[in-house]
Write an enzyme that holds these catalytic residues in place. Structure first.
Site, short mmCIF file in Angstrom:
data_model
loop_
_atom_site.label_atom_id
_atom_site.label_comp_id
_atom_site.label_asym_id
_atom_site.label_seq_id
_atom_site.Cartn_x
_atom_site.Cartn_y
_atom_site.Cartn_z
N HIS A 133 0.84 -1.21 0.00
CA HIS A 133 0.00 0.00 0.00
C HIS A 133 0.88 1.26 0.00
O HIS A 133 0.70 2.16 -0.83
CB HIS A 133 -0.91 -0.03 1.23
CG HIS A 133 -1.81 1.15 1.38
ND1 HIS A 133 -3.13 1.14 1.00
CD2 HIS A 133 -1.58 2.40 1.87
CE1 HIS A 133 -3.67 2.32 1.24
NE2 HIS A 133 -2.75 3.12 1.78
N GLU A 134 1.82 1.31 0.93
CA GLU A 134 2.66 2.52 1.03
C GLU A 134 3.57 2.66 -0.19
O GLU A 134 3.77 3.77 -0.68
CB GLU A 134 3.48 2.51 2.33
CG GLU A 134 2.64 2.50 3.62
CD GLU A 134 1.65 3.65 3.74
OE1 GLU A 134 1.81 4.68 3.06
OE2 GLU A 134 0.69 3.52 4.52
N HIS A 137 1.68 4.28 -2.91
CA HIS A 137 1.67 5.75 -2.81
C HIS A 137 2.93 6.35 -3.41
O HIS A 137 2.88 7.38 -4.06
CB HIS A 137 1.57 6.18 -1.34
CG HIS A 137 0.20 6.05 -0.75
ND1 HIS A 137 -0.95 6.40 -1.43
CD2 HIS A 137 -0.21 5.64 0.48
CE1 HIS A 137 -2.00 6.19 -0.66
NE2 HIS A 137 -1.59 5.72 0.51
N HIS A 143 -5.78 6.62 -2.65
CA HIS A 143 -6.68 5.62 -2.05
C HIS A 143 -7.77 5.22 -3.05
O HIS A 143 -8.30 6.04 -3.78
CB HIS A 143 -7.27 6.14 -0.75
CG HIS A 143 -6.25 6.15 0.35
ND1 HIS A 143 -6.28 7.00 1.42
CD2 HIS A 143 -5.14 5.39 0.51
CE1 HIS A 143 -5.23 6.76 2.20
NE2 HIS A 143 -4.53 5.79 1.66
N CYS A 144 -8.08 3.93 -3.04
CA CYS A 144 -8.99 3.33 -4.02
C CYS A 144 -10.31 2.99 -3.34
O CYS A 144 -10.34 2.57 -2.18
CB CYS A 144 -8.32 2.06 -4.56
SG CYS A 144 -9.30 1.18 -5.78
N CYS A 149 -9.14 -3.85 -2.88
CA CYS A 149 -7.85 -3.42 -3.46
C CYS A 149 -6.88 -3.06 -2.33
O CYS A 149 -7.27 -2.48 -1.32
CB CYS A 149 -8.08 -2.21 -4.35
SG CYS A 149 -6.56 -1.47 -5.00
N CYS A 168 -5.99 -3.48 -7.58
CA CYS A 168 -7.13 -3.81 -8.44
C CYS A 168 -6.74 -3.51 -9.89
O CYS A 168 -5.65 -2.98 -10.14
CB CYS A 168 -8.37 -3.01 -8.02
SG CYS A 168 -8.25 -1.25 -8.41
N CYS A 171 -5.95 0.23 -10.37
CA CYS A 171 -4.67 0.65 -9.77
C CYS A 171 -3.48 0.02 -10.49
O CYS A 171 -2.42 0.64 -10.58
CB CYS A 171 -4.65 0.31 -8.29
SG CYS A 171 -5.78 1.34 -7.31
ZN LIG Z 1 -2.72 5.14 2.18
ZN LIG Z 2 -7.49 -0.07 -6.58
#
Ligand SMILES: [Zn+2]
Ligand SMILES: [Zn+2]
Length: 183
Positions: A133-134, A137, A143-144, A149, A168, A171
């Site tokens: 996740h990070e 970024h 953010h999705c 996701c 996803c 993304c």
């Molecule tokens: Zn985040």
């Molecule tokens: Zn996503």
């Protein structure tokens, strides 16, 4: 992109090698760069805020960038201390959007805050998802809305456990675009 580009993982304080090695294997499945475990740093006392008794994640991001070795495309800090940003009571992690550095705390993901440690596999999966996740970024992903996701914003551990560890379709396209632009 230069051939020597790699993603570095750096422990701030004690992190089990088992965890770092598991992360290397998992991250290799998603990111098209070699994943390298860098020499660890001490506990990030420079980021400590005595009033909050927590650690300012932004200070760790800056330290990561300052000490990033040549060729290190992205650098991810891992720590057991509890992180915060000024507007939130705590964060599981923070990243530059976009940028070179990300940091993830194992404090709440491992159950250290409650005194009840979670099983190793559960903890590693949580840390993995937060690192992906990070890192997302750092490749300019935001953010999705898709709750499954990995880029969906996790308010709590339940959401982290439920969401997948992958981008996803939407993304994934953004991630590929970022790679093409050599972000
Ligand atoms: Zn985040
Ligand atoms: Zn996503």
């Amino acid at each position: 992109m230069p051939e020597e580009s790699f993603i570095g993982l750096r422990a701030y304080g004690q992190i089990d090698l088992d965890i770092l090695e598991a992360l290397v294997i998992e991250l290799n499945q998603i990111f098209p760069f070699p994943i390298t475990i860098l020499e660890g740093c001490g506990s990030p006392e420079f980021a400590y805020n005595p009033a909050r008794q927590q650690y300012l994640s932004k200070a760790i991001l800056e330290d990561l960038v300052r000490k990033a070795p040549p060729g290190c495309k992205r650098i991810v800090g891992l720590t057991e201390v509890d992180l915060f940003i000024p507007i939130l009571t705590y964060v599981y992690g923070e990243a530059m959007l976009p940028g070179q550095a990300a940091v993830v705390s194992l404090y709440r993901l491992s159950g250290k805050d409650t005194g009840t440690p979670v099983p190793f596999d559960v903890m590693v999966q949580r840390v993995f998802k937060e690192v992906v996740h990070e890192l997302g970024h750092t490749f300019n992903l935001v953010h999705c809305d898709d709750n499954n996701c990995v880029m969906s914003f996790a308010h709590d551990l339940e959401h982290i456990d439920q969401k997948s560890d992958r981008f996803c379709r939407y993304c994934s396209v953004l991630f590929s675009d970022a790679l093409r632009q050599s972000l």
